[in-house]
Structures are given as structure tokens and as C-alpha cells.
Design a protein around this motif. Structure first.
Motif, PDB file in Angstrom:
ATOM      1  N   UNK A 160       1.152  -1.062   0.051  1.00  0.00           N
ATOM      2  CA  UNK A 160      -0.123   0.052   0.025  1.00  0.00           C
ATOM      3  C   UNK A 160       0.656   1.402  -0.027  1.00  0.00           C
ATOM      4  N   UNK A 161       1.751   1.370   1.021  1.00  0.00           N
ATOM      5  CA  UNK A 161       2.878   2.251   0.914  1.00  0.00           C
ATOM      6  C   UNK A 161       3.507   2.363  -0.651  1.00  0.00           C
ATOM      7  N   UNK A 162       3.853   1.037  -1.650  1.00  0.00           N
ATOM      8  CA  UNK A 162       4.613   1.658  -2.501  1.00  0.00           C
ATOM      9  C   UNK A 162       3.664   1.919  -3.605  1.00  0.00           C
ATOM     10  N   UNK A 180       5.068   5.696  -5.509  1.00  0.00           N
ATOM     11  CA  UNK A 180       5.147   5.297  -6.568  1.00  0.00           C
ATOM     12  C   UNK A 180       4.395   5.696  -7.547  1.00  0.00           C
ATOM     13  N   UNK A 181       2.894   6.341  -7.540  1.00  0.00           N
ATOM     14  CA  UNK A 181       2.335   7.534  -8.248  1.00  0.00           C
ATOM     15  C   UNK A 181       2.955   8.310  -7.838  1.00  0.00           C
ATOM     16  N   UNK A 182       3.696   8.547  -7.219  1.00  0.00           N
ATOM     17  CA  UNK A 182       4.026  10.223  -6.540  1.00  0.00           C
ATOM     18  C   UNK A 182       4.920  10.343  -7.470  1.00  0.00           C
ATOM     19  N   UNK A 183       6.301   9.277  -7.132  1.00  0.00           N
ATOM     20  CA  UNK A 183       7.282   9.447  -8.730  1.00  0.00           C
ATOM     21  C   UNK A 183       6.694  10.048  -9.625  1.00  0.00           C
ATOM     22  N   UNK A 227       3.869  11.040 -10.705  1.00  0.00           N
ATOM     23  CA  UNK A 227       3.429  12.170 -11.264  1.00  0.00           C
ATOM     24  C   UNK A 227       4.375  13.038 -10.933  1.00  0.00           C
ATOM     25  N   UNK A 228       5.573  13.342 -10.701  1.00  0.00           N
ATOM     26  CA  UNK A 228       6.724  14.474 -10.787  1.00  0.00           C
ATOM     27  C   UNK A 228       7.188  14.072 -11.897  1.00  0.00           C
ATOM     28  N   UNK A 229       7.810  13.055 -12.449  1.00  0.00           N
ATOM     29  CA  UNK A 229       7.897  12.833 -13.689  1.00  0.00           C
ATOM     30  C   UNK A 229       7.676  13.089 -14.829  1.00  0.00           C
ATOM     31  N   UNK A 230       5.573  12.479 -15.151  1.00  0.00           N
ATOM     32  CA  UNK A 230       5.095  14.062 -15.967  1.00  0.00           C
ATOM     33  C   UNK A 230       4.981  15.375 -15.983  1.00  0.00           C
ATOM     34  N   UNK A 231       4.991  16.012 -14.414  1.00  0.00           N
ATOM     35  CA  UNK A 231       5.133  17.086 -14.513  1.00  0.00           C
ATOM     36  C   UNK A 231       6.166  17.671 -14.970  1.00  0.00           C
ATOM     37  N   UNK A 232       7.311  16.892 -15.606  1.00  0.00           N
ATOM     38  CA  UNK A 232       8.458  17.619 -15.730  1.00  0.00           C
ATOM     39  C   UNK A 232       9.683  17.694 -14.879  1.00  0.00           C
ATOM     40  N   UNK A 233       9.765  16.786 -13.451  1.00  0.00           N
ATOM     41  CA  UNK A 233      10.400  17.125 -13.144  1.00  0.00           C
ATOM     42  C   UNK A 233      11.314  15.772 -12.937  1.00  0.00           C
ATOM     43  N   UNK A 234      12.388  16.151 -12.359  1.00  0.00           N
ATOM     44  CA  UNK A 234      14.228  15.043 -12.262  1.00  0.00           C
ATOM     45  C   UNK A 234      13.835  14.210 -10.628  1.00  0.00           C
ATOM     46  N   UNK A 235      14.131  12.933 -11.475  1.00  0.00           N
ATOM     47  CA  UNK A 235      13.934  12.212 -10.029  1.00  0.00           C
ATOM     48  C   UNK A 235      15.509  11.896  -9.828  1.00  0.00           C
ATOM     49  N   UNK A 236      15.659  12.101  -8.998  1.00  0.00           N
ATOM     50  CA  UNK A 236      17.464  11.108  -8.569  1.00  0.00           C
ATOM     51  C   UNK A 236      16.965  10.078  -7.651  1.00  0.00           C
ATOM     52  N   UNK A 237      18.095   9.118  -9.021  1.00  0.00           N
ATOM     53  CA  UNK A 237      17.985   7.096  -8.552  1.00  0.00           C
ATOM     54  C   UNK A 237      19.433   6.573  -8.728  1.00  0.00           C
ATOM     55  N   UNK A 238      19.955   5.349  -8.971  1.00  0.00           N
ATOM     56  CA  UNK A 238      21.117   5.287  -9.095  1.00  0.00           C
ATOM     57  C   UNK A 238      20.620   3.921 -10.630  1.00  0.00           C
ATOM     58  N   UNK A 239      21.634   4.128 -11.402  1.00  0.00           N
ATOM     59  CA  UNK A 239      21.490   3.449 -12.384  1.00  0.00           C
ATOM     60  C   UNK A 239      21.803   2.159 -12.146  1.00  0.00           C
ATOM     61  N   UNK A 240      22.322   1.147 -13.614  1.00  0.00           N
ATOM     62  CA  UNK A 240      22.732  -0.092 -13.161  1.00  0.00           C
ATOM     63  C   UNK A 240      23.673  -0.119 -13.261  1.00  0.00           C
ATOM     64  N   UNK A 270      -9.808   4.144   0.756  1.00  0.00           N
ATOM     65  CA  UNK A 270     -10.698   5.213   0.590  1.00  0.00           C
ATOM     66  C   UNK A 270     -10.078   6.252   1.221  1.00  0.00           C
ATOM     67  N   UNK A 271      -9.563   6.354   2.089  1.00  0.00           N
ATOM     68  CA  UNK A 271      -8.855   7.311   2.844  1.00  0.00           C
ATOM     69  C   UNK A 271      -7.580   8.202   1.787  1.00  0.00           C
ATOM     70  N   UNK A 272      -6.809   7.215   1.648  1.00  0.00           N
ATOM     71  CA  UNK A 272      -5.422   7.191   1.321  1.00  0.00           C
ATOM     72  C   UNK A 272      -5.512   7.646  -0.722  1.00  0.00           C
ATOM     73  N   UNK A 273      -6.600   7.171  -1.272  1.00  0.00           N
ATOM     74  CA  UNK A 273      -6.783   8.167  -2.050  1.00  0.00           C
ATOM     75  C   UNK A 273      -7.304   9.461  -1.898  1.00  0.00           C
ATOM     76  N   UNK A 274      -7.927  10.010  -1.225  1.00  0.00           N
ATOM     77  CA  UNK A 274      -8.681  11.622  -1.400  1.00  0.00           C
ATOM     78  C   UNK A 274      -7.258  11.896  -0.648  1.00  0.00           C
ATOM     79  N   UNK A 275      -6.147  11.135   0.354  1.00  0.00           N
ATOM     80  CA  UNK A 275      -5.251  12.181   0.416  1.00  0.00           C
ATOM     81  C   UNK A 275      -4.245  12.364  -0.476  1.00  0.00           C
ATOM     82  N   UNK A 276      -4.240  11.409  -1.006  1.00  0.00           N
ATOM     83  CA  UNK A 276      -3.401  11.329  -2.860  1.00  0.00           C
ATOM     84  C   UNK A 276      -3.771  12.172  -3.941  1.00  0.00           C
ATOM     85  N   UNK A 277      -5.155  12.973  -3.954  1.00  0.00           N
ATOM     86  CA  UNK A 277      -5.434  13.510  -4.136  1.00  0.00           C
ATOM     87  C   UNK A 277      -5.872  12.593  -5.790  1.00  0.00           C
TER      88      UNK A 277
END
Length: 234
Positions: free
Chosen positions: A14-16, A20-23, A25-38, A69-76
Motif C-alpha cells: 500500500x505504501x509502495x 510510486x504514484x507520486x514519483x 506524477x513528478x516525472x509527468x510534471x517534468x521534474x527530475x527524479x534522483x535514482x541509481x543507474x545499473x 478510500x482515505x489514502x486515495x483522498x490524501x493522494x488526490x
């Protein structure tokens, strides 16, 4: 399938989903996401080409847990739910909680709810009943973990049920959901159910038409859904 491939995700699923949905969304907005490559090196990634739509609509599916239901509301996020294992009254209470949390968390946004209903419309109620009986009963058997609780009032160990028990449970489930848990029958009959669904706080009905019914009947039923829309829009 998800947890067969990534079993380590099951405990925190549930937390994942939320993270993941928020990540995404950030990429969709054009924001950069910091991660680790192969090779284990830090890297910033972006989505390309940039999205035209500024915000990505996100939906969570709930089998009935009010926490979702509550989690969906908080996530918009919108909420997708159904009537397998929960009554209309129970859904109404969960939708009210979803709206309450949405109003607290987001100024001017009250959420969006879609209720998924198995659907087949025709000219004759009994004909529709027989057209959907076998495929819908098979579907209910495949979802027996959801439907069993609605009759026993508690979690049931389905491994303890024999074939006759499962057949009985599925037959009972079919009778119930055909009458009050699906959009079955004539356009006029369906038009009587729609206001009841709207009164729960539902914004849309998601019509599930592909559950094994003969293709011609499905296509004819879709045409009647157009007539239903005209009827309720008058």
C-alpha cells in the motif's frame, strides 16, 4: 502477477503504491527524479517527451477497505470500487469518508468516485438473466474470496469448501448480484437503479461488459447503454 515477480513488495504494497504514484506524477510534471543507474551511480532522470497534460490523473482501486478510500483522498486520486463483498450502504459510508478526507486535505477538491458494475442490458429480464448466469457465476467463483464474506459475515477459508459448497455459494452470490449488484435487465430497470447509485455519492458507473457473455449480446447491450444514457439525461 505483481507479487509473483516482486514478492518483497507484498508487505509494504500500500505504501509502495502511494510512493510510486507520486514519483510518476513528478516525472509527468517534468521534474527530475534522483535514482541509481545499473552501475550503481547516482543519476537524475526525466520523462521525455514532456507531457501535454500538466497533471496525471491517478486512480486507486479498492475492494472495500476504507483505508484505501482515505489514502486515495490524501493522494488526490480518484477511487474505483465495486459491490463484490460490500453492500450499497457500506459503499455509501466509505464514499462519505473519502469525501471528508478529500475536503480536509485539498481546498476545493472533493474527489471522484467510479462504481464498477457488471452490465448487460436487453429487452427481457429473464433472457438477460440466462445470458449472464453461466459467465457471471464463473466470474463469481473466481472472485469467491470477495463474495464469500458477504454471505457468511466473516472471512472464510475457501480451502475447506468442497465443490458442492462452492457451487451453492456461487449460486447465492449470482442471485444477489443480479438483483442489486449489477446493471442487468432492460433500459427501464437500469434507469431505476442509476439514481440509487448516484445517491451514494458516485460520480460515474464503470460498466464491466466483458466477462464472458456472447459477443453479439454484449454489442447489443452497449447500444442499449446509449439509450440508458439518453433516458437518465432527460
Amino acid at each position: 502477477m505483481d507479487f509473483a515477480l516482486r514478492p518483497e513488495n507484498h508487505a509494504d504494497r500500500r505504501a509502495l503504491v502511494r510512493d510510486t504514484a507520486e514519483e510518476v506524477r513528478r516525472l509527468w510534471r517534468g521534474e527530475a527524479l534522483s535514482t541509481t543507474d545499473g552501475l550503481g551511480r547516482p543519476v537524475d532522470i526525466r520523462a521525455y517527451p514532456p507531457a501535454v497534460q500538466p497533471e496525471l490523473p491517478v486512480w486507486l482501486t479498492s475492494a472495500g477497505g476504507v483505508d484505501t478510500f482515505r489514502a486515495a483522498a490524501r493522494m488526490k486520486a480518484g477511487i474505483l470500487t465495486h459491490l463484490l463483498g460490500q453492500s450499497l450502504e457500506e459503499v455509501a459510508g466509505k464514499i462519505a469518508e473519502y469525501r471528508r478526507v478529500a475536503a480536509e486535505e485539498h481546498d476545493g477538491w472533493s474527489g471522484h468516485v467510479v462504481l464498477m458494475l457488471h452490465t448487460l442490458l436487453g429487452d427481457d429480464l429473464e433472457q438477460v438473466r440466462e445470458q449472464v448466469r453461466e459467465p457471471f457465476t464463473h466470474y463469481l467463483k473466481s472472485s469467491a474470496n470477495l463474495t464469500a464474506k458477504s454471505f457468511t459475515g466473516k472471512d472464510t477459508d475457501l480451502s475447506q469448501l468442497n465443490a458442492d459448497d462452492m457451487d451453492y455459494l456461487a449460486a447465492r452470490a449470482f442471485d444477489r448480484y443480479f438483483e442489486s449488484g449489477g446493471l442487468f435487465g432492460s433500459v427501464e430497470r437500469a434507469a431505476e437503479l442509476v439514481p440509487r447509485v448516484q445517491a451514494l455519492g458516485v460520480d460515474e458507473i464503470g460498466c464491466l461488459v466483458d466477462f464472458g457473455v456472447e459477443p453479439r449480446a454484449v454489442l447489443e447491450g452497449i447500444e442499449k447503454l446509449g439509450k440508458l444514457n439518453e433516458t437518465i439525461s432527460r
